[in-house]
Design a protein around this motif. Structure first.
Motif: not given
Length: 98
Positions: A11-15, A48-51, A58-61
Motif C-alpha cells: 500500500m501507499k498509505e495507512l490511515r 502511517i497517519l493517526i487521525r 474508529p476506522q482503518l483506511w
C-alpha cells in the motif's frame, strides 16, 4: 507476522481514525499504542497517519496504487481482530499488484 514488513510493498498509505476518549475506540487506541512503533520500524517510508477526532467511529483506511482505497470500520473489534483486518488489507494490496 511476516506480513507486517510488507505494508509498504502492498500500500501507499495507512490511515487510522479514532476518538481520543470514546469506549468504541479503546481497542483501536490500544492497537496503535502497541503496534505503531513496530509497523513504522518495518516500513519506515510508509506514511502511517493517526487521525484523532472527538466522537468519530474508529476506522482503518488503506490507499493503494492508482488511488484505490479500502476502509474498514473497527468499532467492536478487539486488538487481535484489528491486526487481522490490517493483514487482510495487505493481502488485498498484494492481489491488486498481481
Amino acid at each position: 507476522m511476516a506480513w507486517r514488513g510488507n505494508l509498504s510493498r502492498a500500500m501507499k498509505e495507512l490511515r487510522i481514525l479514532l476518538c481520543q476518549t470514546s469506549p468504541s475506540s479503546s481497542a483501536t487506541r490500544s492497537f496503535v499504542e502497541k503496534n505503531y512503533k513496530d509497523l513504522k520500524t518495518l516500513n519506515p517510508k510508509l506514511p502511517i497517519l493517526i487521525r484523532e477526532c472527538s466522537g468519530i467511529e474508529p476506522q482503518l483506511w488503506a490507499r493503494y496504487d492508482f488511488g484505490v482505497e479500502k476502509g474498514i470500520r473497527l468499532e467492536g473489534l478487539s486488538e487481535v481482530q484489528i491486526s487481522k483486518v490490517l493483514e487482510d488489507l495487505v493481502k488485498a494490496g498484494e492481489a491488486l499488484k498481481a
